[in-house]
Design a protein around this motif. Sequence first.
Motif, mmCIF file in Angstrom:
data_model
loop_
_atom_site.group_PDB
_atom_site.id
_atom_site.type_symbol
_atom_site.label_atom_id
_atom_site.label_comp_id
_atom_site.label_asym_id
_atom_site.label_seq_id
_atom_site.Cartn_x
_atom_site.Cartn_y
_atom_site.Cartn_z
ATOM 1 N N THR A 1 3.698 2.562 -5.194
ATOM 2 C CA THR A 1 2.558 3.497 -5.491
ATOM 3 C C THR A 1 1.195 2.878 -5.887
ATOM 4 N N LEU A 2 1.479 1.740 -6.731
ATOM 5 C CA LEU A 2 0.127 1.051 -7.275
ATOM 6 C C LEU A 2 -0.632 0.201 -5.951
ATOM 7 N N ASN A 3 0.678 -0.336 -5.257
ATOM 8 C CA ASN A 3 0.280 -1.223 -4.190
ATOM 9 C C ASN A 3 -0.302 -0.562 -3.040
ATOM 10 N N MET A 4 -0.638 0.959 -3.054
ATOM 11 C CA MET A 4 -1.010 1.603 -2.104
ATOM 12 C C MET A 4 -2.770 1.367 -1.839
ATOM 13 N N ASN A 5 -3.314 0.955 -2.939
ATOM 14 C CA ASN A 5 -4.770 0.402 -2.707
ATOM 15 C C ASN A 5 -5.140 0.126 -1.433
ATOM 16 N N PHE A 6 -6.275 0.608 -0.892
ATOM 17 C CA PHE A 6 -6.667 0.228 0.530
ATOM 18 C C PHE A 6 -8.065 0.120 0.733
ATOM 19 N N GLY A 7 -8.967 -0.926 0.671
ATOM 20 C CA GLY A 7 -10.293 -0.727 0.831
ATOM 21 C C GLY A 7 -11.104 -1.894 0.189
ATOM 22 N N LEU A 8 -12.121 -1.733 -0.172
ATOM 23 C CA LEU A 8 -13.082 -2.639 -0.774
ATOM 24 C C LEU A 8 -13.166 -2.158 -2.262
ATOM 25 N N TYR A 9 -13.106 -3.119 -3.192
ATOM 26 C CA TYR A 9 -13.317 -2.738 -4.505
ATOM 27 C C TYR A 9 -14.296 -3.782 -5.087
ATOM 28 N N GLU A 10 -15.076 -3.481 -5.987
ATOM 29 C CA GLU A 10 -15.831 -4.349 -6.989
ATOM 30 C C GLU A 10 -15.351 -4.973 -8.051
ATOM 31 N N VAL A 11 -15.270 -5.848 -8.330
ATOM 32 C CA VAL A 11 -14.748 -6.631 -9.385
ATOM 33 C C VAL A 11 -15.636 -7.038 -10.731
ATOM 34 N N VAL A 12 -16.643 -7.802 -10.364
ATOM 35 C CA VAL A 12 -17.667 -8.147 -11.207
ATOM 36 C C VAL A 12 -18.872 -7.744 -10.473
#
Length: 684
Positions: free
Chosen positions: A126-137
């Motif tokens: 379920t955690l690995n269902m991330n899908f898309g663009l994410y801001e880290v810094v």
Amino acid sequence: MPGDYYSEISMKIKTFGRISGRSIFYFIFTLTGLPMLEVTAQEHFNPKGIRASNFTSALHAELRQNLPFEDERDFEESRRGFIAEPQSRQIVAANGNIVWDMTRYDFLLDGANYDSIHPSLQRQATLNMNFGLYEVVPGFIYQVRGFDLANMTLVKGETGWILFDVLLTSQTSAAALALANEQLGELPVRAVVYSHSHVDHFGGVRGVITEAEVQAGTVQVIAPTGFMEEAISENVYAGNAMSRRAGLQYGRVIPSSPFGQVDSAIGKGLAVGTTGLIAPTLVIEDDFEEHIIDGVRIIFQNTPGTEAPAEMNAWFPQQKVFWAAENITATIHNIYTLRGALIRDALVWSKQINEALYRYGVQAEVMVSSHNWPRWGNERIQEIMRAQRDAYANLNNQVLNLANQGVTINEIHNEYEVPLSLQQQWNVRQYHGSEFHNSRAVINRYLGYWDGNPATLAPLSPADSAPLYVEMMGGADAILDRAQALHDGGQYRLAMEILNKLVYAEPNNSAGKDLLAAVFEQLGYQYESASMRNVFLSSAQELRNGAPVIGAPRGTSPSFARAMTTAQWWDAVAIRVDSGKADAFNFIINFITADTGQGFVIEMSGGTLTNIEGYAAENADVTITMNRSDLETVIMGEATLVSQLQAGIGSVEGNQGVLLQLASVLVDFSPGFEVMPGTIRPSN
């Protein structure tokens, strides 16, 4: 792992993950009336498929009570910084083929508990269902997740993007870069960093840059020392066998469903597009090496002998960001990977993490990896790094502790236990590697595969020994009756022992294969490791439906052909030699690539083909001269040496019959060879 995967009622109930006490689980949850957590019914994809048994359901219910599900920091971290996802959850190639499809995992989003999935593995899936663009810094580092097995990490330089790892295929990498440019403003790519020599981290390079850009000097390609040698050798020499086994490890032969493939631990799965390779222009040679890349100060840490033979971390000192490559993810990794690869060094891996911890981790505020999700805050980062360091060190040290007390490679997976304190930390659960095959790998690294018993030193092949076992056990009917009783009692590993003998002795015994498939299925449901789950469920599918029909092996891609050295290609040819046939021939070839000025002596003797660079034999039977650029067509499998020479490409002097002798002893490997007996479908 104790018992028949979980028959002993023992103190291991309290270990929360070394799943055991099957009988007491069943007693608690069926006789006392305690509630089971809600599960969702769903149709099995295979008509012969079986849902989770009462034993499996009770086991999973106990795990839901005893694992630290109240710790939801991973979910908070995995969602942090979300910007956008593309309009479609599928990535489609130019020819219309779907190369990546996240919709097949949508069942994981319904919030249900599935008793056919280990609860801990379902959480990871379920955690690995991330899908898309994410801001880290903010304004500096971004990630595209869920487009392939790995993540693409984008670092904003002074004039463009520095891309850390570029996924497996050109289609997924192009889609990832397009999403970032669409959301953040289009920037040129100034550099690509290959963190290591596994293809899911470099195979998509041609989706984001071109070779012309690299040759023009507008784009740098950066890799750790040894990258090219390892990138080629691991995927070529045992490539056919590795591809077949990877299909089992990653569950390619089974659908994604609660009863099939649900995850690959470090990501959902492997995309099916086009892979390629562009050689690095900057190789990091020193243990620690600092560079300014498009205005960004980066210190690279070479970590050979860890997750890959050629791998490196990176440190951004001005931003206090640590890039952990695939050395630190959200799972314990493989010391021995089931697809097949060189056994890794758990102790070296631990020491490299410790070096990174004390050099960078004590001051890091952000940790980014090539899989899963980032971590923020120094306390959290140190917690993760210490747990990962300790887990690999404990695996190495405790396995050797037991080995030095006489525990053998055939016993260690039932004896080694992860310390309770580590079992309670999600990031070192056994989703990718497992304590079962990893513990055996540690012994194999130090002591080899032999357990010290002469009976196992040169054993009969299973197909040769199994008929005697079946005869001594009273025949197939007696085995089936006993195995059915063991299956019905939840003693799956004992059932597997005797059914495996039957299937090897009688590969066409459909009742035996069906029952063994049912046993494999329940064991697959119970394993926390995605790799082990996929192997067991894939094998169940093959026992029921037959092995997958796979066409002719794909040839080497043009970019891989250019990257492979001529010596590596001759080494790969040598692997295809049938020694029994070749023993009749003795010859020497001088092989010259005129455009590169290289010369090789190729010698067939003792049924073996060898090559050496930098020499010319005075007594050669034949001399072949061919430009290296023309040889690449042969390397790609689109031509042979003979056909090239017949077409006037290159020249030959001497006994040309030697080439026909060589061709006559080469084996063409089948990409769909049988793994379990009786699973190859008869040809029509």
